[in-house]
Write an enzyme that holds these catalytic residues in place. Sequence first.
Site, mmCIF file in Angstrom:
data_model
loop_
_atom_site.group_PDB
_atom_site.id
_atom_site.type_symbol
_atom_site.label_atom_id
_atom_site.label_comp_id
_atom_site.label_asym_id
_atom_site.label_seq_id
_atom_site.Cartn_x
_atom_site.Cartn_y
_atom_site.Cartn_z
ATOM 1 N N CYS A 247 0.819 -1.223 0.000
ATOM 2 C CA CYS A 247 0.000 0.000 0.000
ATOM 3 C C CYS A 247 0.849 1.267 0.000
ATOM 4 O O CYS A 247 0.416 2.307 -0.499
ATOM 5 C CB CYS A 247 -0.900 0.033 1.231
ATOM 6 S SG CYS A 247 -1.873 -1.449 1.524
ATOM 7 N N ASP B 275 -1.995 -3.169 8.214
ATOM 8 C CA ASP B 275 -2.959 -4.084 8.821
ATOM 9 C C ASP B 275 -2.806 -5.490 8.253
ATOM 10 O O ASP B 275 -2.936 -6.482 8.971
ATOM 11 C CB ASP B 275 -4.386 -3.591 8.560
ATOM 12 C CG ASP B 275 -4.723 -2.343 9.341
ATOM 13 O OD1 ASP B 275 -3.795 -1.755 9.926
ATOM 14 O OD2 ASP B 275 -5.894 -1.958 9.372
ATOM 15 N N CYS C 249 -2.490 3.266 3.050
ATOM 16 C CA CYS C 249 -3.160 2.154 3.728
ATOM 17 C C CYS C 249 -4.307 2.667 4.598
ATOM 18 O O CYS C 249 -4.524 3.874 4.715
ATOM 19 C CB CYS C 249 -2.127 1.387 4.561
ATOM 20 S SG CYS C 249 -2.667 -0.246 5.118
ATOM 21 N N ASP C 250 -5.000 1.739 5.234
ATOM 22 C CA ASP C 250 -6.270 2.009 5.907
ATOM 23 C C ASP C 250 -6.267 3.227 6.827
ATOM 24 O O ASP C 250 -7.013 4.177 6.625
ATOM 25 C CB ASP C 250 -6.683 0.790 6.737
ATOM 26 C CG ASP C 250 -6.876 -0.454 5.897
ATOM 27 O OD1 ASP C 250 -6.650 -0.384 4.681
ATOM 28 O OD2 ASP C 250 -7.244 -1.498 6.459
ATOM 29 N N LYS C 251 -5.459 3.190 7.895
ATOM 30 C CA LYS C 251 -5.511 4.240 8.910
ATOM 31 C C LYS C 251 -4.797 5.508 8.456
ATOM 32 O O LYS C 251 -4.963 6.567 9.056
ATOM 33 C CB LYS C 251 -4.905 3.747 10.230
ATOM 34 C CG LYS C 251 -5.450 2.409 10.720
ATOM 35 C CD LYS C 251 -6.957 2.355 10.742
ATOM 36 C CE LYS C 251 -7.465 0.953 11.011
ATOM 37 N NZ LYS C 251 -7.197 -0.014 9.944
ATOM 38 N N CYS D 280 -5.104 -2.649 -0.835
ATOM 39 C CA CYS D 280 -5.916 -3.849 -1.065
ATOM 40 C C CYS D 280 -7.122 -3.526 -1.940
ATOM 41 O O CYS D 280 -7.822 -2.548 -1.722
ATOM 42 C CB CYS D 280 -6.352 -4.430 0.269
ATOM 43 S SG CYS D 280 -4.944 -4.877 1.323
ATOM 44 N N GLU E 206 -8.510 -5.586 14.537
ATOM 45 C CA GLU E 206 -9.471 -6.107 13.568
ATOM 46 C C GLU E 206 -9.520 -7.632 13.613
ATOM 47 O O GLU E 206 -8.494 -8.297 13.760
ATOM 48 C CB GLU E 206 -9.102 -5.647 12.160
ATOM 49 C CG GLU E 206 -9.264 -4.150 11.972
ATOM 50 C CD GLU E 206 -8.840 -3.670 10.607
ATOM 51 O OE1 GLU E 206 -9.117 -2.501 10.295
ATOM 52 O OE2 GLU E 206 -8.221 -4.447 9.852
ATOM 53 N N SER F 253 -11.942 -5.832 9.695
ATOM 54 C CA SER F 253 -11.304 -5.324 8.493
ATOM 55 C C SER F 253 -12.363 -5.100 7.429
ATOM 56 O O SER F 253 -13.429 -5.727 7.447
ATOM 57 C CB SER F 253 -10.280 -6.344 7.991
ATOM 58 O OG SER F 253 -9.929 -6.086 6.658
#
Length: 560
Positions: free
Chosen positions: A52, A84, A125-127, A197, A448, A474
Amino acid sequence: MKKVLNKYSRRLTEDKSQGASQAMLYGTGMNDADMHKPQIGIGSVWYEGNTCNMHLNQLAQFVKDSVEKENLKGMRFNTIGVSDGISMGTDGMSYSLQSRDLIADSIETVMSAHWYDGLISIPGCDKNMPGCMMALGRLNRPGFVIYGGTIQAGVMRGKPIDIVTAFQSYGACLSGQITEQERQETIKKACPGAGACGGMYTANTMACAIEALGMSLPFSSSTPATSVEKVQECDKAGETIKNLLELDIKPRDIMTRKAFENAMVLITVMGGSTNAVLHLLAMASSVDVDLSIDDFQEIANKTPVLADFKPSGKYVMADLHAIGGTPAVMKMLLKAGMLHGDCLTVTGKTLAENLENVADLPEDNTIIHKLDNPIKKTGHLQILKGNVAPEGSVAKITGKEGEVFEGVANVFDSEEEMVAAVEEGKVKKGDVIVIRYEGPKGGPGMPEMLKPTSLIMGAGLGQDVALITDGRFSGGSHGFIVGHIAPEAYEGGMIALLENGDKITIDAINNVINVDLSDQEIAQRKSKWRAPKQKASRGTLKKYIKTVSSASTGCVTDLD
């Protein structure tokens, strides 16, 4: 009179008393002309150890080149990130959610300490996504986000696969659905290169939310990481930030209540991650917009799920890019009266103006269903309350797993205990799996539960069990799942008092989650409950436990 664009940085570059500041800037290679240019912070969440984020430094250089073409001074800096995908299923996941607030804190720190005039954040990425947005909101200086972009799908034996295929491969191998050789092949081919992702997991969900908010350029959320279009987006960064400076458009001018409603509508239509609830609450808090979990339910009641994305569907974000991208979806929603078209965006134009010349989705596309043929007539993110979750919880109900589940509690005090039980065949049809002490303080960091849900799906139990937790899920999780249960177990919430065999009802039609116990029995159990010892005694997690708020308010760390 010429407008002053360097109204922050001039505090250091034009004040004679700041000679040491100026000496250091000259030492970096700046010249006399540079001293009068607006300084733009370019905050990248680059690090090598994650698909990511591995390419973000390259994007940051493209952005810097673009900024400097506009007679501005680009100042690249980095912040931290947590993968993650790599830390999932381990104690490392305790550091994931708190990294969101660390990212916000560190960007705020660099920008404020160095008096930069504007900010271009590059998350992957996510956060990363909400962390960058929270910093933009707190600072309220001209700025925007360039999303690092989505990964292309992996290919195995002619079929598309992705990161969740890799997660589920262990459960599939345990249940005999695939061989060990096939499992090995899966994990080696699931991630073919740079990018977040690929399904409608948390990074892509938040990228969509940010674009709907108006805080990224059109197409940012759906443009693949390795595409020519992503480089072209970076090339527009300079003119975009200069225009924001000249018009003095700041994040709080864009991140309004109506803009957040647009974001909630889009993530619902897209079938987005439950994490969006936490993150949008935190982002709204950063700009003092009043948003609550009940607002998500109001949107869900009137908004359908239209997108057939993984994990519960077929497609990945790169597939949407090929048929017109996120703006094409938003144009459809705008035509239907589902978005506020008058919201301002970082282009300096309204959302409606940005979408005016966007092509419609192809009539024959199978990724985004038509409004009269939804995947689910109402939203998949359902806010459930009841005696198990008096402050609320978040269920992800796509409709494929049903809308009501009644079963008996099978209780675990950690993710690891539950994983071991699945491996030993101790999880049965009809179970309501309870994983507790995984909340914001108890986890800590609200890890998660993708490993447990992947094991359940891989073992073929996805239609036969439910899973509830005070932890998170997630974006890759699917099945009959309820997370964010508040109050959490660590603070003595009802989830801490559940016992094996308790009858639990999860009803996403009436939005309730209840355990069949009398008030007397609940009070008796409560009197015997004792808080467990904190899992962190020093360091960043200790500080997080002390400052983090409830999941029902977004797990922010700067509330009074």
